[in-house]
Scaffold this motif. Sequence first.
Motif, PDB file in Angstrom:
ATOM      1  N   LEU A   1     -90.323  32.203 -38.502  1.00 47.66           N
ATOM      2  CA  LEU A   1     -90.412  31.797 -37.103  1.00 47.66           C
ATOM      3  C   LEU A   1     -89.762  32.864 -36.225  1.00 47.66           C
ATOM      4  N   THR A   2     -90.575  33.472 -35.351  1.00 50.60           N
ATOM      5  CA  THR A   2     -90.071  34.519 -34.467  1.00 50.60           C
ATOM      6  C   THR A   2     -91.042  34.693 -33.309  1.00 50.60           C
ATOM      7  N   LEU A   3     -90.792  35.666 -32.454  1.00 53.25           N
ATOM      8  CA  LEU A   3     -91.643  35.916 -31.296  1.00 53.25           C
ATOM      9  C   LEU A   3     -93.095  36.125 -31.717  1.00 53.25           C
ATOM     10  N   GLY A   4     -93.990  35.344 -31.102  1.00 54.67           N
ATOM     11  CA  GLY A   4     -95.415  35.509 -31.370  1.00 54.67           C
ATOM     12  C   GLY A   4     -95.976  34.590 -32.426  1.00 54.67           C
ATOM     13  N   ALA A   5     -95.121  33.804 -33.092  1.00 58.59           N
ATOM     14  CA  ALA A   5     -95.620  32.849 -34.078  1.00 58.59           C
ATOM     15  C   ALA A   5     -96.268  31.676 -33.363  1.00 58.59           C
ATOM     16  N   VAL A   6     -97.489  31.342 -33.750  1.00 62.26           N
ATOM     17  CA  VAL A   6     -98.200  30.196 -33.188  1.00 62.26           C
ATOM     18  C   VAL A   6     -98.152  29.072 -34.215  1.00 62.26           C
ATOM     19  N   ILE A   7     -97.690  27.890 -33.772  1.00 59.58           N
ATOM     20  CA  ILE A   7     -97.567  26.751 -34.669  1.00 59.58           C
ATOM     21  C   ILE A   7     -98.305  25.554 -34.084  1.00 59.58           C
ATOM     22  N   LYS A   8     -98.590  24.592 -34.933  1.00 63.68           N
ATOM     23  CA  LYS A   8     -99.297  23.387 -34.496  1.00 63.68           C
ATOM     24  C   LYS A   8     -98.549  22.153 -34.980  1.00 63.68           C
TER      25      LYS A   8
ATOM     26  N   TRP B   1     -98.260  25.510 -30.090  1.00 65.96           N
ATOM     27  CA  TRP B   1     -97.155  26.143 -29.369  1.00 65.96           C
ATOM     28  C   TRP B   1     -97.042  27.601 -29.809  1.00 65.96           C
ATOM     29  N   VAL B   2     -96.587  28.459 -28.887  1.00 66.99           N
ATOM     30  CA  VAL B   2     -96.316  29.845 -29.237  1.00 66.99           C
ATOM     31  C   VAL B   2     -94.827  30.109 -29.029  1.00 66.99           C
ATOM     32  N   CYS B   3     -94.217  30.731 -30.014  1.00 64.52           N
ATOM     33  CA  CYS B   3     -92.782  30.997 -29.958  1.00 64.52           C
ATOM     34  C   CYS B   3     -92.506  32.217 -29.082  1.00 64.52           C
ATOM     35  N   ILE B   4     -91.548  32.081 -28.132  1.00 60.78           N
ATOM     36  CA  ILE B   4     -91.160  33.215 -27.284  1.00 60.78           C
ATOM     37  C   ILE B   4     -89.700  33.596 -27.517  1.00 60.78           C
ATOM     38  N   GLN B   5     -89.147  33.150 -28.652  1.00 59.56           N
ATOM     39  CA  GLN B   5     -87.782  33.543 -29.020  1.00 59.56           C
ATOM     40  C   GLN B   5     -87.792  35.022 -29.409  1.00 59.56           C
ATOM     41  N   GLN B   6     -86.950  35.818 -28.799  1.00 62.06           N
ATOM     42  CA  GLN B   6     -86.907  37.233 -29.117  1.00 62.06           C
ATOM     43  C   GLN B   6     -86.519  37.462 -30.578  1.00 62.06           C
ATOM     44  N   ARG B   7     -87.001  38.555 -31.146  1.00 55.83           N
ATOM     45  CA  ARG B   7     -86.792  38.803 -32.570  1.00 55.83           C
ATOM     46  C   ARG B   7     -85.311  38.909 -32.928  1.00 55.83           C
TER      47      ARG B   7
ATOM     48  N   LEU C   1     -99.073  36.574 -33.618  1.00 49.40           N
ATOM     49  CA  LEU C   1     -99.674  37.505 -32.669  1.00 49.40           C
ATOM     50  C   LEU C   1     -99.121  38.910 -32.873  1.00 49.40           C
ATOM     51  N   LYS C   2     -99.910  39.910 -32.499  1.00 47.99           N
ATOM     52  CA  LYS C   2     -99.402  41.276 -32.538  1.00 47.99           C
ATOM     53  C   LYS C   2     -98.213  41.400 -31.596  1.00 47.99           C
ATOM     54  N   ASP C   3     -97.328  42.348 -31.915  1.00 50.96           N
ATOM     55  CA  ASP C   3     -96.045  42.448 -31.231  1.00 50.96           C
ATOM     56  C   ASP C   3     -96.177  42.583 -29.713  1.00 50.96           C
ATOM     57  N   LEU C   4     -97.045  43.493 -29.266  1.00 48.08           N
ATOM     58  CA  LEU C   4     -97.151  43.730 -27.828  1.00 48.08           C
ATOM     59  C   LEU C   4     -97.769  42.545 -27.097  1.00 48.08           C
ATOM     60  N   HIS C   5     -98.710  41.855 -27.726  1.00 50.47           N
ATOM     61  CA  HIS C   5     -99.294  40.658 -27.106  1.00 50.47           C
ATOM     62  C   HIS C   5     -98.237  39.570 -26.962  1.00 50.47           C
ATOM     63  N   ALA C   6     -97.414  39.408 -27.997  1.00 52.21           N
ATOM     64  CA  ALA C   6     -96.350  38.410 -27.941  1.00 52.21           C
ATOM     65  C   ALA C   6     -95.321  38.780 -26.878  1.00 52.21           C
ATOM     66  N   GLN C   7     -94.978  40.079 -26.813  1.00 54.22           N
ATOM     67  CA  GLN C   7     -93.991  40.529 -25.838  1.00 54.22           C
ATOM     68  C   GLN C   7     -94.507  40.340 -24.422  1.00 54.22           C
ATOM     69  N   ARG C   8     -95.826  40.529 -24.220  1.00 52.02           N
ATOM     70  CA  ARG C   8     -96.388  40.335 -22.886  1.00 52.02           C
ATOM     71  C   ARG C   8     -96.266  38.876 -22.441  1.00 52.02           C
ATOM     72  N   ILE C   9     -96.487  37.948 -23.365  1.00 50.51           N
ATOM     73  CA  ILE C   9     -96.345  36.531 -23.021  1.00 50.51           C
ATOM     74  C   ILE C   9     -94.918  36.242 -22.569  1.00 50.51           C
ATOM     75  N   SER C  10     -93.962  36.762 -23.327  1.00 46.89           N
ATOM     76  CA  SER C  10     -92.561  36.554 -22.990  1.00 46.89           C
ATOM     77  C   SER C  10     -92.218  37.194 -21.645  1.00 46.89           C
TER      78      SER C  10
END
Length: 546
Positions: free
Chosen positions: A398-405, A412-418, A515-524
């Motif tokens: 579980l980290t930034l960019g993980a999508v869970i159901k 939900w998408v996780c926005i917790q920084q790595r 999600l790929k790192d940059l896509h996840a970082q953009r969401i955050s």
Amino acid sequence: MADFLTVSKEVANNFLQNIVFIDDKAFNTADGATNHDFDAYAVTRSFAEKNKICAIYKPKTSADIELLARLAKKADITVLDWQINLEDEPVPLGAEEEDAENDDPRGPHTLKIIHEILSDPITGEGSMKLIIVYTGETGLTDIRDDIHKNLEENGIAATASAFEISTDNVKIIIVAKSDNEVDDNGNPKSKFIHNPEFNAQVKSYEQLPDFILDEFTKMTSGLLSNFVLDSLTILRNNTFRLIKLYNKGLDLAFLTHHLLLPTPQDSKEQMIDILSDSFQALLHYNSAGKRISITDIQEWLKNQEFNKPITVGGKAATINAAFISTWTEKGFSKAIAEQWGEDLTDDQEKAATNVKDKLSKSVSPLTNDNAITDKDIEFSILTHHKSIFKPRSVTPRLTLGAVIKGNKSGYWVCIQQRCDSVRLSGVTRFLFLPLKDVTAENGAKFNFVTPDGKHLKLSKKSFDLRTIKFAVADGEDSIKAISKDNKFLFESLYKDGHVDYHDEKDEAYEWVLDLKDLHAQRISHDFASDLSRVGLDESEWLRRRS
């Protein structure tokens, strides 16, 4: 510029390096040759002339078959004999009758190797593979049917046609050995008098390299596949250069770096990033992108068909291959002008801009199909999903960019920084933003697609933010999923000491994707930007004009 197929063949030829042959009749002289014999010297020489590494193995025991089945997975191309005779081996007591029923050497060992390749999660399901059955048998279609039946019986979906069996990503071709007799033109003499349509499948040793290259090219002749093959060739050619650059003499410097970091464990992720940057630099400086250049796109278009009618300023036009070719190089308006054979007026230029804008917002701007296709989904997954390369054996964290159901609350998408997702102990709250499943809503906007095709729309409003508690398992420093019923689950129930903590919203969350790192970082980043926006009391007249 060479035509696209010629370019594709060149790319494939540069990529292919090693071919593995498995044949029980391998030998080094043609004396006393039969249909089933195999001249190892002639074969290796024919491939050496094409700058290919050719390895030939002669199995003698069933243990050899097991060994070679694993080896075949690593070869670029695998070539198998159909009839493989093994040396007599001791038969276990009581198994004489069963052994007598299975002593036909035609097929079982070859089928075992094929099944081993196709049932492997990487070579069978996760990659592309070409297998050649090179046989002295004359019943080519019988061999095809036996292979097809065997695959179906083992739960591997395949289709059979002519002398081929194909799955989604693997092709098996039946080819006949030559009698080593040629006509005046150097072609193998007719071997199938009663089945002349089989003669095209007869290949001499000298013909094999070009035949294999042609068949491999048929599987890979595409813009993106050419780009990938060319990129992999560049990395292959620079393998030992990379090893030299990352040499063991740097170990002490790396260790110093590791020890001086505030968190030494971070050095692992840093080195992955550094090596990835090296790969990217190699591809950049060796012009890997040339295989998806305008020139290559235009050559590819010559073999494609498009026919989408459009209207520009009340006048008809058609988006066809020639139109797209001009569009890629000179722009949309110029493509219309060339098709009409006249310059566009100012009004027509404006109309063309409006049409282009509408096309850019449509589901399929190049075709008449207004539905989202499987290929659109595949490409979007390729651009967004990091986890497409995750082996089944790797447990998600579980980290930034993980999508869970959630089994109650949806996606939900996780926005917790790595940095806040590792080195944990006890219970930690993780931050999530909701994802709405809009698959059933016709024309609804969405942000990305799940592996099973669900369309998910992201909400970045601060009031939608949710925290969920997770506990670190003993011996771990991050939240790892557990495997259950062929799923990976994150369980929000936790225990702290001797006290059980329960929340009415506690539930199990299924891991969906990373999600790929940059896509996840953009969401955050977008969420943080929205959270920090400033609202002012001001003149409404002025605000509307600012």
